[in-house]
Enzyme design. Sequence first.
Site, PDB file in Angstrom:
ATOM      1  N   LYS A 191       0.842  -1.201   0.000  1.00 15.79           N
ATOM      2  CA  LYS A 191       0.000   0.000   0.000  1.00 15.79           C
ATOM      3  C   LYS A 191       0.878   1.252   0.000  1.00 15.79           C
ATOM      4  O   LYS A 191       1.515   1.571   0.999  1.00 15.79           O
ATOM      5  CB  LYS A 191      -0.884   0.039   1.250  1.00 15.79           C
ATOM      6  CG  LYS A 191      -1.877   1.190   1.192  1.00 15.79           C
ATOM      7  CD  LYS A 191      -2.554   1.439   2.513  1.00 15.79           C
ATOM      8  CE  LYS A 191      -2.002   2.611   3.249  1.00 15.79           C
ATOM      9  NZ  LYS A 191      -1.996   3.891   2.529  1.00 15.79           N
ATOM     10  N   GLY A 244       6.510   4.543   8.516  1.00 14.34           N
ATOM     11  CA  GLY A 244       5.622   5.676   8.744  1.00 14.34           C
ATOM     12  C   GLY A 244       5.820   6.197  10.158  1.00 14.34           C
ATOM     13  O   GLY A 244       6.885   6.016  10.750  1.00 14.34           O
ATOM     14  N   SER A 245       4.780   6.800  10.679  1.00 15.36           N
ATOM     15  CA  SER A 245       4.903   7.442  11.989  1.00 15.36           C
ATOM     16  C   SER A 245       4.881   6.412  13.116  1.00 15.36           C
ATOM     17  O   SER A 245       4.330   5.313  12.968  1.00 15.36           O
ATOM     18  CB  SER A 245       3.753   8.428  12.166  1.00 15.36           C
ATOM     19  OG  SER A 245       2.523   7.728  12.095  1.00 15.36           O
ATOM     20  N   THR A 246       5.418   6.801  14.246  1.00 16.85           N
ATOM     21  CA  THR A 246       5.417   5.923  15.422  1.00 16.85           C
ATOM     22  C   THR A 246       3.979   5.654  15.874  1.00 16.85           C
ATOM     23  O   THR A 246       3.640   4.527  16.247  1.00 16.85           O
ATOM     24  CB  THR A 246       6.262   6.567  16.542  1.00 16.85           C
ATOM     25  OG1 THR A 246       7.602   6.668  16.039  1.00 16.85           O
ATOM     26  CG2 THR A 246       6.262   5.743  17.809  1.00 16.85           C
ATOM     27  N   LEU A 247       3.137   6.678  15.761  1.00 15.66           N
ATOM     28  CA  LEU A 247       1.733   6.531  16.150  1.00 15.66           C
ATOM     29  C   LEU A 247       1.059   5.390  15.384  1.00 15.66           C
ATOM     30  O   LEU A 247       0.407   4.519  15.965  1.00 15.66           O
ATOM     31  CB  LEU A 247       1.013   7.860  15.854  1.00 15.66           C
ATOM     32  CG  LEU A 247      -0.432   7.950  16.270  1.00 15.66           C
ATOM     33  CD1 LEU A 247      -0.519   8.153  17.775  1.00 15.66           C
ATOM     34  CD2 LEU A 247      -1.118   9.127  15.539  1.00 15.66           C
ATOM     35  N   VAL A 248       1.221   5.402  14.056  1.00 14.91           N
ATOM     36  CA  VAL A 248       0.576   4.369  13.235  1.00 14.91           C
ATOM     37  C   VAL A 248       1.322   3.034  13.380  1.00 14.91           C
ATOM     38  O   VAL A 248       0.690   1.978  13.388  1.00 14.91           O
ATOM     39  CB  VAL A 248       0.469   4.810  11.755  1.00 14.91           C
ATOM     40  CG1 VAL A 248      -0.095   3.692  10.902  1.00 14.91           C
ATOM     41  CG2 VAL A 248      -0.417   6.047  11.636  1.00 14.91           C
ATOM     42  N   GLY A 249       2.634   3.073  13.548  1.00 14.29           N
ATOM     43  CA  GLY A 249       3.399   1.840  13.764  1.00 14.29           C
ATOM     44  C   GLY A 249       2.851   1.055  14.950  1.00 14.29           C
ATOM     45  O   GLY A 249       2.735  -0.173  14.920  1.00 14.29           O
ATOM     46  N   GLU A 267       9.678   0.821  10.572  1.00 13.41           N
ATOM     47  CA  GLU A 267      10.643   1.919  10.358  1.00 13.41           C
ATOM     48  C   GLU A 267       9.888   3.200  10.664  1.00 13.41           C
ATOM     49  O   GLU A 267       9.010   3.601   9.895  1.00 13.41           O
ATOM     50  CB  GLU A 267      11.107   1.936   8.893  1.00 13.41           C
ATOM     51  CG  GLU A 267      11.981   0.783   8.498  1.00 13.41           C
ATOM     52  CD  GLU A 267      13.393   0.888   9.052  1.00 13.41           C
ATOM     53  OE1 GLU A 267      13.789   1.982   9.510  1.00 13.41           O
ATOM     54  OE2 GLU A 267      14.080  -0.135   9.046  1.00 13.41           O
ATOM     55  N   CYS A 301      12.854  10.996   7.762  1.00 11.79           N
ATOM     56  CA  CYS A 301      12.747  10.397   9.095  1.00 11.79           C
ATOM     57  C   CYS A 301      14.015  10.636   9.893  1.00 11.79           C
ATOM     58  O   CYS A 301      13.979  10.747  11.110  1.00 11.79           O
ATOM     59  CB  CYS A 301      12.469   8.913   8.964  1.00 11.79           C
ATOM     60  SG  CYS A 301      13.565   8.120   7.779  1.00 11.79           S
ATOM     61  N   GLU A 398       8.575  15.129  16.529  1.00 13.11           N
ATOM     62  CA  GLU A 398       8.999  15.126  15.131  1.00 13.11           C
ATOM     63  C   GLU A 398       8.111  16.100  14.349  1.00 13.11           C
ATOM     64  O   GLU A 398       6.898  15.920  14.287  1.00 13.11           O
ATOM     65  CB  GLU A 398       8.847  13.717  14.549  1.00 13.11           C
ATOM     66  CG  GLU A 398       9.338  13.616  13.133  1.00 13.11           C
ATOM     67  CD  GLU A 398       9.135  12.228  12.531  1.00 13.11           C
ATOM     68  OE1 GLU A 398       8.050  11.641  12.717  1.00 13.11           O
ATOM     69  OE2 GLU A 398      10.055  11.743  11.857  1.00 13.11           O
TER      70      GLU A 398
HETATM   71  P1  NAD Z   1       1.843   7.753   8.545  1.00  8.48           P
HETATM   72  O1  NAD Z   1       2.201   6.885   9.696  1.00  8.48           O
HETATM   73  O2  NAD Z   1       0.755   8.725   8.681  1.00  8.48           O
HETATM   74  O3  NAD Z   1       1.450   6.852   7.282  1.00  8.48           O
HETATM   75  C1  NAD Z   1       2.298   5.856   6.788  1.00  8.48           C
HETATM   76  C2  NAD Z   1       1.467   4.851   6.034  1.00  8.48           C
HETATM   77  O4  NAD Z   1       0.602   4.202   6.966  1.00  8.48           O
HETATM   78  C3  NAD Z   1       0.573   5.460   4.971  1.00  8.48           C
HETATM   79  O5  NAD Z   1       0.531   4.604   3.848  1.00  8.48           O
HETATM   80  C4  NAD Z   1      -0.787   5.504   5.664  1.00  8.48           C
HETATM   81  O6  NAD Z   1      -1.873   5.475   4.772  1.00  8.48           O
HETATM   82  C5  NAD Z   1      -0.725   4.243   6.491  1.00  8.48           C
HETATM   83  N1  NAD Z   1      -1.646   4.199   7.636  1.00  8.48           N
HETATM   84  C6  NAD Z   1      -2.272   5.229   8.250  1.00  8.48           C
HETATM   85  N2  NAD Z   1      -3.076   4.746   9.240  1.00  8.48           N
HETATM   86  C7  NAD Z   1      -2.926   3.410   9.256  1.00  8.48           C
HETATM   87  C8  NAD Z   1      -3.469   2.366  10.054  1.00  8.48           C
HETATM   88  N3  NAD Z   1      -4.337   2.603  11.033  1.00  8.48           N
HETATM   89  N4  NAD Z   1      -3.073   1.101   9.810  1.00  8.48           N
HETATM   90  C9  NAD Z   1      -2.190   0.824   8.850  1.00  8.48           C
HETATM   91  N5  NAD Z   1      -1.654   1.769   8.024  1.00  8.48           N
HETATM   92  C10 NAD Z   1      -2.013   3.054   8.237  1.00  8.48           C
HETATM   93  O7  NAD Z   1       3.203   8.420   8.084  1.00  8.48           O
HETATM   94  P2  NAD Z   1       3.428   9.434   6.894  1.00  8.48           P
HETATM   95  O8  NAD Z   1       2.879  10.745   7.323  1.00  8.48           O
HETATM   96  O9  NAD Z   1       2.994   8.849   5.602  1.00  8.48           O
HETATM   97  O10 NAD Z   1       5.036   9.490   6.845  1.00  8.48           O
HETATM   98  C11 NAD Z   1       5.763  10.233   7.726  1.00  8.48           C
HETATM   99  C12 NAD Z   1       6.314   9.366   8.848  1.00  8.48           C
HETATM  100  O11 NAD Z   1       7.072   8.282   8.305  1.00  8.48           O
HETATM  101  C13 NAD Z   1       7.280  10.130   9.711  1.00  8.48           C
HETATM  102  O12 NAD Z   1       7.033   9.852  11.076  1.00  8.48           O
HETATM  103  C14 NAD Z   1       8.643   9.580   9.294  1.00  8.48           C
HETATM  104  O13 NAD Z   1       9.636   9.707  10.261  1.00  8.48           O
HETATM  105  C15 NAD Z   1       8.321   8.167   8.972  1.00  8.48           C
HETATM  106  N6  NAD Z   1       9.331   7.575   8.075  1.00  8.48           N
HETATM  107  C16 NAD Z   1      10.230   6.682   8.589  1.00  8.48           C
HETATM  108  C17 NAD Z   1      11.214   6.131   7.776  1.00  8.48           C
HETATM  109  C18 NAD Z   1      12.218   5.154   8.335  1.00  8.48           C
HETATM  110  O14 NAD Z   1      12.896   4.499   7.543  1.00  8.48           O
HETATM  111  N7  NAD Z   1      12.363   5.039   9.648  1.00  8.48           N
HETATM  112  C19 NAD Z   1      11.278   6.467   6.434  1.00  8.48           C
HETATM  113  C20 NAD Z   1      10.346   7.369   5.932  1.00  8.48           C
HETATM  114  C21 NAD Z   1       9.364   7.915   6.763  1.00  8.48           C
END
Ligand code: NAD
Length: 498
Positions: A191, A244-249, A267, A301, A398
């Site tokens: 996705k 993605g974000s720590t919150l969603v992780g 990540e 990130c 962040e």
């Molecule tokens: P995000 O967490 O909002 O979204 C990331 C992905 O998760 C998107 O595809 C989103 O649609 C999906 N998502 C949202 N809610 C979800 C849920 N409930 N269940 C499953 N998937 C869901 O992050 P973002 O705003 O797209 O990206 C920015 C974040 O990503 C920042 O915190 C950044 O630090 C992090 N990031 C980390 C790395 C790394 O390698 N550590 C690399 C790039 C970005």
Amino acid sequence: MTSFSYDFSGTYTGKTSFKTGVFIGGEFRHGASKSTIDVVNPATGKLVTQISEATAADVDDAVKVAQKAFDETWGLNVGGAQRAALLNRLAILMDEHADELAAIEALDNGKTFGWAKGVDISFSIATIKYFAGWADKIQGQTIETDEKKLIYTRHEPIGVVGQIIPWNFPLLMFAWKIGPALATGNAIVIKPSEFTPMTALRMCELINEAGFPKGVVNVLVGYGHTVGQTISEHMDIQKVAFTGSTLVGRKVMAAAAATNLKNVTLELGGKSPNIIFDDADLEQAVNWAAHGIFWNHGQACCAGSRIFVQAGIYDEFLERFTAKAKSIQVGDPFAPGIDQGPQVSQIQYDRIMSYIDSGKQEGATVHTGGERHGTEGFFIKPTIFTDVTPEMKIVKEEIFGPVGVVIKFTDEADVIRQANDTVYGLAAAVFSQNINRALETAHKLQAGTAWVNCVNQLHANVPFGGYKQSGIGRELGEYALHNYTNVKAVHVNLGHKM
Ligand code: NAD
């Protein structure tokens, strides 16, 4: 299924035209819900196109198709050399389409065409090539116990894996995810971010053209709470890799825990410290520090968002760093001479501006920036805060935008304590010409990557990932392969009688 055509102008003047939709079994179709997602140009805030939205029902279909492909035409049916050949072919096709991919990325994400081509696309190609190199080197061990037993391990593909990626490096995150998963023989349901789906969709035809069996890679553009959540909860997906974000992780991990305990790698975010000692090469430290926080408009990130500068050079550093930030050219990603384009979306623009407001309200000083650039699109001027305290939101959280805080320090032990005083642990940097001091500091920083006299250096061969709440597991390098194989121990009895 629809298609998207666009004539670019400015630093790239080619065209693109490709199919869009929900990509399952090697074909585009309309999503089950028949709804669409808007694709917006962040430089103008205007609609570029609409693409078919995937929902939970499409995830179910994609998982079934991926499982069939894994069982019948992929997985253990295909040798490593063949997987390597397919990945290499894909890398060649990406290279042939590098300008087009870079232009699509710039349009969709807002990064400049030059950066997109020079970093995102070339690194994506390097990643696919790197993992192609591993595909025929997935090896277990022979383990000696006694002479009447033969025991060996096999590193077998997991099966159908789910992958969820963000918008900041859309194609690069796609490549980091599919590279190791395909090299090890897994089938994929991936996705992309709903904010930046276009390069992933463009890749679908290239994946077909490279000759991957249908259904090995399935691409579903949908929202996180639907497609992302369904992938995380799915009983027939055995592994989920999330960036993605720590919150969603946290949500992804909770969903996996509540369902089939699928293997999870994460990540996540960061608030990386950058420590500049008195004995650093000042000009280099200024240039790297600016790259650290302003590269990709601060949407990295690993962005070096907390810049600690030792007292002896603080004033001069701040003066030069402010001048450097002011010299960054902000504007249209396709205009010549532009360093920084817009933030990716209205949501991110609003989020960053609210952090800037909170910094101002909490009493920090704005040295430059702190406001929008231009009158349309989502542009924010490179911003530097000083006079910050550890509890301020702009120091702790962040921001994911072009906003750095500069903090004066005197004592070496104290700056390490301050640098580590964060829930994150993705990356850290240290600048000093004293190699002992630099390495001692690098080793004491709690981060998955430590840079010495540089920042933001990443390479396909080198693992990347976080300590603490910045993640679980490592991407890139040989380490990434471990995320995508199950280890099976085979015991062969060569003569023990019962
Ligand atoms: P995000 O967490 O909002 O979204 C990331 C992905 O998760 C998107 O595809 C989103 O649609 C999906 N998502 C949202 N809610 C979800 C849920 N409930 N269940 C499953 N998937 C869901 O992050 P973002 O705003 O797209 O990206 C920015 C974040 O990503 C920042 O915190 C950044 O630090 C992090 N990031 C980390 C790395 C790394 O390698 N550590 C690399 C790039 C970005």
